[in-house]
Design an enzyme around this catalytic site. Structure first.
Site, mmCIF file in Angstrom:
data_model
loop_
_atom_site.group_PDB
_atom_site.id
_atom_site.type_symbol
_atom_site.label_atom_id
_atom_site.label_comp_id
_atom_site.label_asym_id
_atom_site.label_seq_id
_atom_site.Cartn_x
_atom_site.Cartn_y
_atom_site.Cartn_z
ATOM 1 N N CYS A 123 -35.280 -21.447 33.893
ATOM 2 C CA CYS A 123 -33.856 -21.152 33.705
ATOM 3 C C CYS A 123 -33.360 -20.380 34.934
ATOM 4 O O CYS A 123 -33.981 -19.370 35.314
ATOM 5 C CB CYS A 123 -33.683 -20.328 32.432
ATOM 6 S SG CYS A 123 -32.008 -19.690 32.240
ATOM 7 N N HIS A 151 -29.493 -34.412 15.682
ATOM 8 C CA HIS A 151 -30.797 -34.019 16.248
ATOM 9 C C HIS A 151 -30.693 -33.636 17.717
ATOM 10 O O HIS A 151 -31.691 -33.664 18.431
ATOM 11 C CB HIS A 151 -31.817 -35.149 16.069
ATOM 12 C CG HIS A 151 -32.265 -35.337 14.639
ATOM 13 N ND1 HIS A 151 -32.883 -36.479 14.182
ATOM 14 C CD2 HIS A 151 -32.187 -34.500 13.563
ATOM 15 C CE1 HIS A 151 -33.169 -36.354 12.896
ATOM 16 N NE2 HIS A 151 -32.740 -35.167 12.486
ATOM 17 N N GLN A 165 -28.587 -39.532 14.238
ATOM 18 C CA GLN A 165 -29.877 -38.851 14.430
ATOM 19 C C GLN A 165 -30.392 -39.125 15.841
ATOM 20 O O GLN A 165 -31.395 -38.558 16.253
ATOM 21 C CB GLN A 165 -30.895 -39.389 13.424
ATOM 22 C CG GLN A 165 -30.536 -39.121 11.987
ATOM 23 C CD GLN A 165 -31.382 -39.977 11.055
ATOM 24 O OE1 GLN A 165 -32.516 -39.647 10.743
ATOM 25 N NE2 GLN A 165 -30.830 -41.086 10.600
ATOM 26 N N ASN A 166 -29.699 -40.001 16.554
ATOM 27 C CA ASN A 166 -30.187 -40.391 17.881
ATOM 28 C C ASN A 166 -29.803 -39.357 18.925
ATOM 29 O O ASN A 166 -28.715 -38.781 18.874
ATOM 30 C CB ASN A 166 -29.614 -41.761 18.279
ATOM 31 C CG ASN A 166 -30.009 -42.829 17.288
ATOM 32 O OD1 ASN A 166 -30.929 -42.628 16.502
ATOM 33 N ND2 ASN A 166 -29.322 -43.951 17.315
ATOM 34 N N CYS A 218 -32.268 -23.201 27.470
ATOM 35 C CA CYS A 218 -33.217 -22.164 27.866
ATOM 36 C C CYS A 218 -34.018 -21.767 26.625
ATOM 37 O O CYS A 218 -33.437 -21.517 25.569
ATOM 38 C CB CYS A 218 -32.423 -20.973 28.420
ATOM 39 S SG CYS A 218 -33.407 -19.500 28.587
ATOM 40 N N SER A 240 -34.744 -45.311 8.906
ATOM 41 C CA SER A 240 -35.762 -45.539 7.873
ATOM 42 C C SER A 240 -35.589 -44.559 6.717
ATOM 43 O O SER A 240 -36.316 -44.641 5.732
ATOM 44 C CB SER A 240 -37.168 -45.400 8.467
ATOM 45 O OG SER A 240 -37.379 -44.064 8.885
ATOM 46 N N ALA A 264 -28.361 -54.746 13.596
ATOM 47 C CA ALA A 264 -27.022 -54.155 13.700
ATOM 48 C C ALA A 264 -26.159 -54.857 14.750
ATOM 49 O O ALA A 264 -24.959 -55.038 14.558
ATOM 50 C CB ALA A 264 -27.156 -52.670 14.050
ATOM 51 N N GLY A 273 -29.690 -48.603 10.655
ATOM 52 C CA GLY A 273 -30.887 -48.465 11.478
ATOM 53 C C GLY A 273 -31.631 -47.166 11.324
ATOM 54 O O GLY A 273 -32.138 -46.630 12.307
ATOM 55 N N ASP A 306 -29.867 -40.246 22.173
ATOM 56 C CA ASP A 306 -29.695 -41.036 23.397
ATOM 57 C C ASP A 306 -28.271 -41.039 23.960
ATOM 58 O O ASP A 306 -28.041 -41.501 25.083
ATOM 59 C CB ASP A 306 -30.188 -42.479 23.178
ATOM 60 C CG ASP A 306 -29.484 -43.191 22.014
ATOM 61 O OD1 ASP A 306 -28.318 -42.888 21.714
ATOM 62 O OD2 ASP A 306 -30.116 -44.093 21.409
HETATM 63 P P1 OAD Z 1 -37.121 -44.912 12.395
HETATM 64 O O1 OAD Z 1 -37.952 -45.476 13.493
HETATM 65 O O2 OAD Z 1 -37.808 -44.097 11.376
HETATM 66 O O3 OAD Z 1 -36.363 -46.092 11.653
HETATM 67 C C1 OAD Z 1 -35.709 -47.091 12.381
HETATM 68 C C2 OAD Z 1 -35.102 -48.058 11.397
HETATM 69 O O4 OAD Z 1 -34.326 -48.992 12.136
HETATM 70 C C3 OAD Z 1 -36.126 -48.867 10.592
HETATM 71 O O5 OAD Z 1 -35.815 -48.756 9.201
HETATM 72 C C4 OAD Z 1 -35.944 -50.287 11.099
HETATM 73 O O6 OAD Z 1 -36.144 -51.254 10.065
HETATM 74 C C5 OAD Z 1 -34.511 -50.269 11.567
HETATM 75 N N1 OAD Z 1 -34.190 -51.234 12.636
HETATM 76 C C6 OAD Z 1 -34.996 -51.740 13.586
HETATM 77 N N2 OAD Z 1 -34.328 -52.588 14.388
HETATM 78 C C7 OAD Z 1 -33.049 -52.609 13.931
HETATM 79 C C8 OAD Z 1 -31.863 -53.287 14.329
HETATM 80 N N3 OAD Z 1 -31.845 -54.120 15.377
HETATM 81 N N4 OAD Z 1 -30.730 -53.072 13.610
HETATM 82 C C9 OAD Z 1 -30.730 -52.233 12.541
HETATM 83 N N5 OAD Z 1 -31.825 -51.567 12.132
HETATM 84 C C10 OAD Z 1 -32.964 -51.747 12.807
HETATM 85 O O7 OAD Z 1 -35.921 -44.099 13.089
HETATM 86 P P2 OAD Z 1 -34.950 -43.020 12.457
HETATM 87 O O8 OAD Z 1 -34.677 -43.298 11.028
HETATM 88 O O9 OAD Z 1 -33.816 -42.892 13.385
HETATM 89 O O10 OAD Z 1 -36.239 -37.273 14.756
HETATM 90 O O11 OAD Z 1 -35.848 -41.728 12.566
HETATM 91 C C11 OAD Z 1 -35.318 -40.511 12.157
HETATM 92 C C12 OAD Z 1 -35.836 -39.410 13.021
HETATM 93 O O12 OAD Z 1 -37.263 -39.460 13.114
HETATM 94 C C13 OAD Z 1 -35.390 -39.468 14.468
HETATM 95 O O13 OAD Z 1 -34.104 -38.930 14.695
HETATM 96 C C14 OAD Z 1 -36.428 -38.644 15.151
HETATM 97 C C15 OAD Z 1 -37.647 -39.226 14.486
HETATM 98 O O14 OAD Z 1 -38.775 -38.448 14.526
HETATM 99 C C16 OAD Z 1 -36.344 -36.297 15.626
HETATM 100 O O15 OAD Z 1 -36.578 -36.500 16.791
HETATM 101 C C17 OAD Z 1 -36.125 -34.958 15.025
#
Ligand code: OAD
Length: 253
Positions: free
Chosen positions: A148, A120, A102-103, A128, A190, A232, A188, A105
């Site tokens: 563009c 994502h 989902q990252n 564009c 949520s 992680a 990692g 980066d």
């Molecule tokens: P979240 O910020 O919702 O969740 C991050 C998770 O990583 C949490 O459950 C933390 O407990 C966990 N975490 C923190 N540090 C960690 C570590 N060192 N090792 C392992 N886990 C760790 O992020 P995402 O679930 O990625 O969407 O969020 C999903 C989507 O929401 C993203 O892709 C983005 C955001 O809005 C879009 O941009 C469309």
């Protein structure tokens, strides 16, 4: 931190098809803030509605562009961490590993992961707004969306905003991967954003072993067969070390 069970290492070793479903937590130890962590999460400090929707971009394109430029600069200054590297190691130890991230980066790719589904999008690319085509231009130092070069419409980052569909090819590839995997490890995330979170449920329904790696419980914890509670960047290298030892033992016998 809970120990890694020998049963999990055995399951991993016998996994013919493995899916890694990653979220922003995998990049936290590189220095990139997650979205929802209580103190440091981006959505704890900024409103997603103002920065990550098509409406926000229409309303205030400069603000949205500058926010993405800030994130691009931040990402440009950091490196993949031992968690990303351990996933690359996993790809060499198991026959078939697909990363669904989902990252945006690009750190899995920079670490060397070879099969990454960008669920994502990717913050390093621009598209564009008129034709949705990727436009390859250097946007360093810009503080408003460049035009563009072909049609003059504004460019935007090639990321999925709230309310937008997942890129169809990424969605199809991800669904196909989770339907046939025998083990899915969610790292990692949520598990609060759909349809990404539902991928683990789809894998579970198809009979896969579900592993969750996260310092905190999530809505996915209930369906996990194994829960690894911790960062992680610490746990994944341990997992790889134990998998390597088991594989070495079995070759020697
Ligand atoms: P979240 O910020 O919702 O969740 C991050 C998770 O990583 C949490 O459950 C933390 O407990 C966990 N975490 C923190 N540090 C960690 C570590 N060192 N090792 C392992 N886990 C760790 O992020 P995402 O679930 O990625 O969407 O969020 C999903 C989507 O929401 C993203 O892709 C983005 C955001 O809005 C879009 O941009 C469309």
């Amino acid at each position: 931190m809970n120990p890694i069970s020998p049963e999990l290492i055995l399951r991993l070793k016998s996994a013919k098809r493995c899916v890694v479903l990653s979220g922003s937590g995998i990049s936290a130890e590189s220095g990139i803030p997650t979205f929802r962590d209580a103190l440091t999460g981006l959505w704890t400090h900024f409103r997603a509605e103002d920065l990550a929707t098509a409406e926000a971009f229409q309303h205030d394109p400069e603000l949205v562009w500058r926010w993405y430029q800030w994130r691009r600069e931040l990402i440009g200054r950091v490196n993949p961490n031992p968690g990303h590297t351990a996933i690359v190691d996993l790809e060499y130890l198991l026959p078939d590993v697909i990363v669904i991230t989902q990252n945006v980066d690009g750190l899995h790719q920079r670490a060397g992961s070879r099969r990454v589904i960008e669920f994502h999008g990717n913050i390093h690319r621009n598209i564009c707004t008129a034709e949705q085509r990727v436009i390859d231009i250097d946007t360093t130092g810009t503080d408003s969306p460049p035009a563009c070069p072909d049609c003059g419409a504004a460019l935007r980052p090639d990321v999925v905003w709230f309310g937008e569909p997942i890129p169809p090819l990424a969605l199809q590839a991800a669904i196909a991967a989770v339907q046939v995997c025998d083990l899915l490890i969610a790292i990692g995330t949520s598990a609060q954003v759909q349809p990404a979170a539902d991928l683990a449920h789809a894998a579970k329904r198809a009979g896969a072993t579900i592993v969750e790696l996260n310092p905190n419980p999530t809505p996915m914890t209930g369906i996990a067969d194994f829960v690894l509670s911790g960062p992680a960047g610490i746990i994944l290298p341990q997992l790889i070390e134990q998998l390597r030892s088991l594989q070495a033992t079995q070759v020697a016998v």
